[in-house]
Structures are given as structure tokens and as C-alpha cells.
Design an enzyme around this catalytic site. Sequence first.
Site, PDB file in Angstrom:
ATOM      1  N   ALA A   1       0.851  -1.199   0.000  1.00 31.38           N
ATOM      2  CA  ALA A   1       0.000   0.000   0.000  1.00 31.38           C
ATOM      3  C   ALA A   1       0.882   1.243   0.000  1.00 31.38           C
ATOM      4  CB  ALA A   1      -0.915  -0.015   1.213  1.00 31.38           C
ATOM      5  N   ASN A   2       0.287   2.400   0.145  1.00 32.59           N
ATOM      6  CA  ASN A   2       1.047   3.658   0.256  1.00 32.59           C
ATOM      7  C   ASN A   2       0.365   4.554   1.278  1.00 32.59           C
ATOM      8  OD1 ASN A   2      -0.878   5.535  -1.133  1.00 32.59           O
ATOM      9  ND2 ASN A   2      -0.551   4.079  -2.798  1.00 32.59           N
ATOM     10  N   ARG A   3       0.967   5.702   1.552  1.00 31.25           N
ATOM     11  CA  ARG A   3       0.535   6.549   2.666  1.00 31.25           C
ATOM     12  C   ARG A   3      -0.588   7.516   2.323  1.00 31.25           C
ATOM     13  NH1 ARG A   3       4.044   5.613   6.691  1.00 31.25           N
ATOM     14  NH2 ARG A   3       6.179   5.070   6.111  1.00 31.25           N
TER      15      ARG A   3
ATOM     16  N   ALA B   1      -3.911   7.707  -5.258  1.00 25.17           N
ATOM     17  CA  ALA B   1      -2.499   7.318  -5.302  1.00 25.17           C
ATOM     18  C   ALA B   1      -2.470   5.828  -5.660  1.00 25.17           C
ATOM     19  CB  ALA B   1      -1.832   7.571  -3.956  1.00 25.17           C
TER      20      ALA B   1
END
Length: 219
Positions: free
Chosen positions: A29-31, A95
Amino acid sequence: LGAGPLAGKRIIVTSGPTHEPIDPVRYIANRSSGAQGTAIARALAALGAHVVFVTGPADVAPPEGVEVVRVQTAQQMSDAVDAALPAEAAVFAAAVADWRVASQSDRKLKKTRDGMPKLEFAENPDILARVAQMATGRPGLVVGFAAETNDVIENATAKRARKGCDWIVANDVSAATGIMGGTENAVVLISDDGAESWPRMGKDAVARQLADRIAAALA
Ligand code: C5P
């Protein structure tokens, strides 16, 4: 029928991160918190738009008054955007993970004496580029985002040309700016008219200003 300058207009907004599974219990995943995309969807709905809000697993709840489509992966997000078309405009604030694990395991990967698993990656579809370059059924206004850490205007201008979108909303996400995961944003709007730097303001204010611009462009 709703009132407001965007009444009767259908607008797709993607938001949040994507989760790319490794096995049934793990993912990449990402932030991204989904804060900016959520604020944009809310602002567009406030101007009367029918918003289809395609969101990955975000930290913030989706706004009221929009059609919510929840997805996990980039591929699911891409399919959900296709299902939501046609639309007058599309704003790609998500994102999206650039890569997914090429062959996800059906079973939880186990710790073994044979060493660590070797993950291989496959490229995810670029949803923005694909929609921006549609020969038929392209939304009249396609807006992308660019999160940059350096040479923001140069990089975002090149990205706009590469993706084929009408506008790029570029921001500097260097750690020192506190923008990613924070409540404020400082953006540059890149269009045919060049680069326009907006002062640093709350993500809600950025969203309202962008929604006003979208309403003017679709009028
Ligand atoms: O290439 P980059 O990821 O920096 O581009 C960012 C823009 O492209 C954002 O608007 C993002 O939502 C969109 N994007 C997308 N699908 C991808 C990757 C990025 O729609 N697979």
C-alpha cells in the site's frame, strides 16, 4: 434535480490508496489518506454534480451525497472507472500503486528454512493515461494529480503531456512540507494556460477552488 452550477453533470473522482495483495493476509500500500480526493468529491457535490466516488481503502470516510464505489486494487479501480463512464469530467486524485504482485498466493506465505519469498511485480494499468487518451467516450475534462518531491513544475508539465490530460494539479510532497497525510496543500495548476501557483491553504479550500474551476470549464 439538484441546483448549482454543476447540476446534471456527472463527474468521476478517484481517491485514496490502492492495496495490492501478496497473499490472503498481506498487501502493498502507500501513505495516501484520501483527504484531498474526498474534499474534491465533497466540493463538486456541493456545486450540484453527480459524483461517482471511486475510492481505495482510505483513512477518511467518503463524503455525503456522492455515489460511493469501494475498491481495493488498481485493477478494480480501473474497472470501476470504466463502469462509471461516460462522464462530463474525471478527477484522478487516487495514489494508485504502480505495481502489483505478479502472482498472488492463494495461501498465506509461510516462514520456511528455504529463505524468503521472491516477489515478482507486474505493472498496473495507468487509469488516468488510459482515460485521457480514449478515442471515444473521453470525458470533456480530465484532471490528474502529480505528487513531486523536486522540480515540481517541470516534472508535472512533462507528466501532463505524457498522460494526455487537460489539467495537472501538482504538489510538493517532500517530507518537510507535511502535505502527505496533512490537512494543508500547496498546489500548482498546470493547463494550456501554463502553471498557476496557488497559495498554501487547507485541502478543503484547494478542493473548493478546484471545483469552481471545473464548474467554469464545464459551463
Ligand atoms: O505517474 P504518476 O503516478 O505520478 O501519476 C499520477 C496521476 O496519475 C494521478 O492523477 C493518479 O491518480 C494517476 N494514476 C492513475 N493510474 C495509475 C497511476 C497513476 O490513474 N496506475
